[in-house]
Design a protein around this motif. Structure first.
Motif, short mmCIF file in Angstrom:
data_model
loop_
_atom_site.label_atom_id
_atom_site.label_comp_id
_atom_site.label_asym_id
_atom_site.label_seq_id
_atom_site.Cartn_x
_atom_site.Cartn_y
_atom_site.Cartn_z
N UNK A 1 0.83 -1.21 0.00
CA UNK A 1 0.00 0.00 0.00
C UNK A 1 0.86 1.25 0.00
N UNK A 2 0.33 2.28 -0.60
CA UNK A 2 0.88 3.62 -0.42
C UNK A 2 -0.24 4.61 -0.71
N UNK A 3 -0.21 5.72 0.01
CA UNK A 3 -1.23 6.75 -0.20
C UNK A 3 -0.91 7.58 -1.44
N UNK A 4 0.34 7.54 -1.90
CA UNK A 4 0.79 8.35 -3.02
C UNK A 4 0.70 7.59 -4.33
N UNK A 5 -0.08 8.13 -5.26
CA UNK A 5 -0.17 7.52 -6.60
C UNK A 5 1.18 7.57 -7.30
N UNK A 6 1.92 8.66 -7.11
CA UNK A 6 3.23 8.80 -7.76
C UNK A 6 4.21 7.76 -7.24
N UNK A 7 4.19 7.52 -5.93
CA UNK A 7 5.08 6.50 -5.37
C UNK A 7 4.72 5.12 -5.90
#
Length: 290
Positions: free
Chosen positions: A147-153
Motif C-alpha cells: 500500500x501507499x497513499x501516493x499515486x506517484x510513489x
C-alpha cells in the motif's frame, strides 16, 4: 589556443574539495558515483584509466551532476536509482530513498518464517516497493500486497516490480483510514512497514538534503511521530490471520513508546531488534488473541 584537456583524475581532484566546501559528507564517493554514471563505467575503472580525457559532452554532464549535488540533491535522485538488499531500485522525488537500516527489517522478517512457507504479506507505505519486492525476490512463492497513499510513489513501485520481475499487488490506500483495514479482514500472515515516523518538531535537525528533496509525506508523522504506530496497534490485527505477525521499523528513541502502544492493544511476543550500529531499529509482535 588549444583547449585544456581534463582527465578523469583532473575532474575528480577538482570536484572533491568543491563538494566538501558545499557540505557533502561523502564528497569522494559522490564524485566517483556521478562520474562513473556519466562514463557508464565501474568506480574501479576510474582509477584503472585515470588519465583518460573527457570529451565536452562528458564534462558538461558531469558538471551538471556536481552542480545538483552541491545544492544538496541526494546522489540517488541524481542517478535515479539506489541499491537495496542486492537489487537496484529506481527512485524519484515521490519516494523516500531506501536506507540500509531498512534491510534489517527484511532480514528479520525472512528469518521469522521457514524458507518453504506459503504466506501472504502486506507492506504498508511501500514507496519504491523495496520491502515488498525484496521479500518477493527472496520468497517467490509468497503473495505480497503493498500500500501507499501516493499515486506517484506507486508508479515508481510498479516500475521496480516490473524491472525486477517481482509481481506484487499494489494498492492506493491510506493506512490511517479505518476503511483500508476493514477491506481486508484476516487476509495476511504478516504486516511490514517503514512508516513516516519523524515529528514535525525535528525538521530542523535533519540534513538539508533530506528536508529539501525527500517527500515530506514519507518522512513526517503527527502525534510526535507516533500516529502510524498507534494506528497499527489498534487496527492492523484485524487484517492478520490468527498468529499473524507485525514488523515495524522505528526511529531513534521510539522503542519504548511503540512497545507500549502494542502492549496496550494486546499484542504478544513484542521484541525490539537492534541494527548493525546497535540502535533500536525494528519492533516485532504477534497479533492479539482477541
Amino acid at each position: 589556443m588549444s583547449q585544456q584537456i581534463w582527465t578523469i583524475k583532473d575532474v575528480i581532484d577538482w570536484s572533491i574539495p568543491f563538494l566538501k566546501e558545499k557540505g557533502s559528507p561523502s564528497a569522494r564517493l559522490d564524485a566517483e558515483l556521478l562520474l562513473s554514471d556519466v562514463l557508464a563505467c565501474r568506480r574501479l575503472d576510474l582509477y584503472l584509466d585515470h588519465h583518460k580525457p573527457l570529451n565536452n559532452e562528458e564534462r558538461s554532464a558531469f558538471r551538471d551532476r556536481i552542480r545538483r549535488r552541491s545544492l544538496g540533491e541526494p546522489v540517488a535522485y541524481i542517478l535515479g536509482r539506489k541499491e537495496f538488499y542486492g537489487h537496484e531500485f529506481s527512485v524519484g522525488p515521490a519516494t523516500l530513498i531506501p536506507r540500509p537500516e531498512t534491510e534489517h527489517l527484511v532480514e528479520i522478517l525472512l528469518k521469522s518464517f521457514p524458507d518453504d512457507s506459503q504466506l501472504t504479506g502486506l507492506d504498508v507505505g511501500t514507496g519504491t516497493g523495496c520491502i515488498a519486492i525484496s521479500l518477493k525476490k527472496a520468497r517467490p512463492q509468497w503473495n505480497l500486497e503493498a500500500w501507499d497513499v501516493s499515486h506517484e510513489a506507486l508508479s515508481v513501485a510498479a516500475k521496480n516490480a516490473e524491472k525486477l520481475s517481482a509481481p506484487v499487488t499494489l494498492e492506493q490506500r491510506d493506512a490511517l483510514k479505518d476503511a483500508s483495514w476493514s477491506a481486508c479482514l484476516h487476509g495476511f500472515d504478516f504486516i511490514a512497514s517503514n512508516p513516516p515516523y519523524i515529528a514535525a518538531s525535528e525538521r530542523s535537525e535533519l540534513p538539508v538534503s533530506v528536508v529539501r528533496f525527500e517527500p515530506s509525506l514519507a518522512l513526517f508523522a503527527e502525534e510526535s511521530g507516533l500516529i502510524f504506530y498507534r494506528t497499527f496497534a489498534r487496527k492492523a490485527a484485524q487484517s492478520l490471520r490468527k498468529g499473524g505477525k507485525i514488523f515495524l521499523e522505528i526511529g531513534s528513541g521510539q522503542a519504548s513508546d511503540v512497545c507500549l502502544l502494542l502492549e496496550e492493544s494486546g499484542w504478544q511476543d513484542i521484541a525490539v531488534h537492534q541494527d548493525l550500529a546497535g540502535l533500536d531499529r525494528v519492533i516485532t509482535g504477534t497479533a492479539p488473541l482477541t
